[in-house]
Design a protein around this motif. Structure first.
Motif, PDB file in Angstrom:
ATOM      1  N   GLY A   1       0.824  -1.250  -0.078  1.00 15.29           N
ATOM      2  CA  GLY A   1       0.055  -0.045  -0.086  1.00 15.29           C
ATOM      3  C   GLY A   1       0.939   1.313  -0.092  1.00 15.29           C
ATOM      4  O   GLY A   1       0.278   2.383  -0.246  1.00 15.29           O
ATOM      5  N   LEU A   2       2.091   1.111   0.240  1.00 19.15           N
ATOM      6  CA  LEU A   2       2.888   2.216   0.156  1.00 19.15           C
ATOM      7  C   LEU A   2       3.659   2.297  -1.185  1.00 19.15           C
ATOM      8  O   LEU A   2       3.739   1.358  -2.008  1.00 19.15           O
ATOM      9  CB  LEU A   2       4.212   2.281   1.469  1.00 19.15           C
ATOM     10  CG  LEU A   2       3.419   2.183   2.715  1.00 19.15           C
ATOM     11  CD1 LEU A   2       4.506   1.981   3.768  1.00 19.15           C
ATOM     12  CD2 LEU A   2       2.596   3.567   3.048  1.00 19.15           C
ATOM     13  N   SER A   3       4.298   3.670  -1.356  1.00 21.38           N
ATOM     14  CA  SER A   3       5.081   3.755  -2.702  1.00 21.38           C
ATOM     15  C   SER A   3       6.299   4.502  -2.433  1.00 21.38           C
ATOM     16  O   SER A   3       6.653   4.930  -1.344  1.00 21.38           O
ATOM     17  CB  SER A   3       4.123   4.443  -3.735  1.00 21.38           C
ATOM     18  OG  SER A   3       3.810   5.742  -3.320  1.00 21.38           O
TER      19      SER A   3
END
Length: 49
Positions: free
Chosen positions: A33-35
């Motif tokens: 869910g993080l980038s």
């Protein structure tokens, strides 16, 4: 997208770059869910005084 003042050959290189081919060692690090944000380290032109 990079446009201001870059030669077409540099723009082609920038367009081909991805996290997978330019920073693969970082891909396992973010949690789901993080980038990754590319903040670059290019030097800006010095203002003339």
């Amino acid at each position: 997208m990079y446009t201001h003042g870059h030669h077409e050959s540099a723009l082609r290189s920038h367009r081909r770059r991805t996290a997978a081919n330019s920073a693969a060692r970082l891909l396992p690090a973010p949690a789901p869910g993080l980038s990754v944000l590319d903040v670059s380290v290019a030097r800006a032109p010095s203002p003339r005084t």
